[in-house]
Design an enzyme around this catalytic site. Structure first.
Site, PDB file in Angstrom:
ATOM      1  N   SER A 266       0.834  -1.197   0.000  1.00  0.00           N
ATOM      2  CA  SER A 266       0.000   0.000   0.000  1.00  0.00           C
ATOM      3  C   SER A 266       0.869   1.247   0.000  1.00  0.00           C
ATOM      4  CB  SER A 266      -0.882   0.020   1.244  1.00  0.00           C
ATOM      5  OG  SER A 266      -0.042   0.091   2.382  1.00  0.00           O
ATOM      6  N   LYS A 267       0.275   2.299  -0.471  1.00  0.00           N
ATOM      7  CA  LYS A 267       0.955   3.570  -0.576  1.00  0.00           C
ATOM      8  C   LYS A 267       1.319   4.102   0.809  1.00  0.00           C
ATOM      9  CE  LYS A 267       0.506   7.795  -3.279  1.00  0.00           C
ATOM     10  NZ  LYS A 267       1.821   7.716  -3.877  1.00  0.00           N
ATOM     11  N   ARG A 268       0.494   3.720   1.791  1.00  0.00           N
ATOM     12  CA  ARG A 268       0.756   4.221   3.141  1.00  0.00           C
ATOM     13  C   ARG A 268       2.140   3.825   3.641  1.00  0.00           C
ATOM     14  NH1 ARG A 268      -2.688   1.690   6.501  1.00  0.00           N
ATOM     15  NH2 ARG A 268      -3.954   1.107   4.724  1.00  0.00           N
TER      16      ARG A 268
END
Ligand code: GLU
Length: 497
Positions: A266-268
């Site tokens: 994920s981008k997080r």
């Protein structure tokens, strides 16, 4: 399974233009590209833009440029032409789904006519209340085939009346769908778990399922490589192939990409867009090498592969089932290896813009050659260039006098040694002001003067850098040049006095 070795392999990468090229997409494109190349087959690029609400402006351009940067340009399909414009090339076009709406309509009609699909006029209110009823009865939500019982006359009347409709695929009841996946082996689904899929939406656009099956068939794709997230769509596709009486292609569903904590990438937890890696100064060869090993390896110790080597060694049968961890430290390692492999000229060309971004004032008298040479061996990504060398570019170094004194020495001795050193360095010719000759001559001078290395080199390095850690005093002096170096040594003497 119709797939056999005599067929020319045709693979595709079929992104939806919803933003940027995801690193997972890069891996899919890479495997499809490599599989086609190693079999002298074709790799094409198709744009799947039937969900217009998700379309992002500029996304196609961005996708194509990211692929081009990575060296994975398709020769067929949607391409970037010589004028840097989006174009289409090949005999099976158009390769953009929004330009193929009539084709999907035609094939949907084929299914309707053969009784494998039907018009559905259910309103969203009806569907909503059906869903709620099923939920409260504790059932899995599914379409109840309400419109399947409409007569020909009912349908005609509704169509004449211009009622809104979708076309649904009639999924056979309680049938087992079996297909083979190169990665996961035999896969079975029961149609009891598959809803009557919408294949044409009320806006006349096809859904992904119909469009992708029709296109893969018409574009003669016989090997479909895509991410595992599409695995649950595949039985629906297999049923469509069967309904059309078309051969079912070979499938390979690639394992998920994971964060370090094994959650879905994920981008997080860091960048996922290829362009972000490009902008930070990852080399395309490094990123491609890294993603190639996410879910595959040749079973040897070898880790560094050029694209050509991948084409030779890649084996689609050796793709792993288990999710692959996207370890950014490992990517950094690959990148640093590829940076070291560049020629010094290539490195300079690539790194210079990053240096100019990091350092606002670069004075002309510095020997940047040496700086590039040092940094090429040190950095993991081009954007790091100069980060630890800011002392080179500042005129007034801030450090305390005590730091100039070597641990086994005194300020008095340090002062004396620096004065001797300056006397020595003033006699050097500019043309000899190079790290290697400086090292040779200064070490010789220290020995001949009966001094200790630490007692000269520590204060010299500190006077030049103001840092506890830095490249060697010879390298720093080389970058600074004779005048600036002597200047900094004199400043140190002033401080000591
Ligand atoms: N358009 C789909 C995507 O964006 C492609 C799925 C497939 O390869 O069939 O990933």
């Amino acid at each position: 399974m119709f797939f056999n070795k005599k067929l020319k392999i045709r693979t595709r990468f079929a992104p939806s233009p919803t933003g940027f090229l995801h690193v997972g997409g890069l891996r899919t494109a890479l495997y499809a590209y490599v599989l086609a190349e190693q079999n002298k087959g074709d790799f094409l690029l198709r744009i799947e833009d039937t969900d217009q609400s998700r379309e992002v402006e500029g996304a196609v351009d961005n996708l194509l440029k990211s692929l081009k940067w990575a060296g994975l340009e398709a020769k067929e399909g949607v391409i970037i032409d010589n004028d840097d414009k989006i174009a289409e090339k090949g005999n099976f076009g158009p390769y953009t789904q929004s330009k193929r709406l009539e084709i999907y309509q035609k094939y949907a009609k084929v299914l309707v006519d053969s009784g494998r699909a039907y018009y559905c006029f259910c309103t969203s209110e009806r569907l909503e209340s059906l869903k709620n009823d099923q939920k409260s009865a504790g059932q899995a939500t599914h379409y109840d085939k309400h419109c399947l019982s409409l007569t020909k006359e009912d349908i005609k009347a509704k169509l004449d009346n211009e009622e809104k409709y979708v076309i649904r695929f009639k999924v056979p009841e309680k049938q087992e769908v079996v297909f083979n996946d190169v990665v996961r082996g035999e896969i079975k689904f029961n149609t009891a778990d598959i809803d009557d899929q919408i294949i044409i939406k009320s806006d006349g656009f096809p859904t992904y399922h119909l469009a992708s099956v029709v296109d893969d068939y018409l574009m003669k794709i016989n090997y479909i490589i895509r991410g595992e997230e599409w695995l649950s769509s595949t039985p629906k596709h297999v049923l469509l192939y069967e309904a059309f009486n078309w051969p079912v292609p070979q499938f390979a569903h690639l394992p998920l990409l994971l964060n370090l904590d094994k959650s879905k990438l994920s981008k997080r937890q860091g960048d996922v867009a290829v362009e972000d890696y490009r902008d930070q100064g990852y080399l395309p060869e490094a990123l491609v090498n890294f993603v190639a090993l996410l879910g595959w390896n040749p079973g040897t110790e070898q880790e560094i592969f050029s694209l050509d080597e991948l084409i030779k060694l890649f084996d689609v049968k050796k793709i792993h089932k288990a999710g692959a961890v996207f370890n950014r430290d490992k990517l950094d390692w690959f990148n640093s290896e590829y940076i070291k492999k560049l020629s010094s000229t290539e490195f300079k060309v690539l790194a210079r813009p990053y240096l100019e971004k990091n350092i606002t004032k670069i004075s002309a008298d510095l020997n940047l050659e040496k700086l590039f040479e040092i940094e090429q061996q040190r950095i993991n990504k081009l954007s790091e260039i100069g980060n630890d060398l800011s002392f080179i570019f500042t005129d007034n170094l801030a450090y305390s006098v005590a730091d100039l004194v070597w641990k086994k020495s005194t300020p008095e001795l340090t002062l004396k040694n620096l004065e001797l050193l300056i006397g020595e360095l003033e006699g050097y010719s500019q043309s000899n002001w190079r790290a290697d000759s400086l090292e040779k001559n200064i070490i010789k001078f220290i020995a001949e003067s009966g001094l200790k290395n630490g007692d000269v080199l520590w204060p010299m390095r500190f006077a030049l850098t103001g840092q506890v850690k830095s490249p060697t005093p010879f390298e720093v002096a080389d970058i600074l040049g004779q005048e600036k170096s002597l200047d900094r040594l004199r400043q140190a003497i002033d401080k000591l006095k």
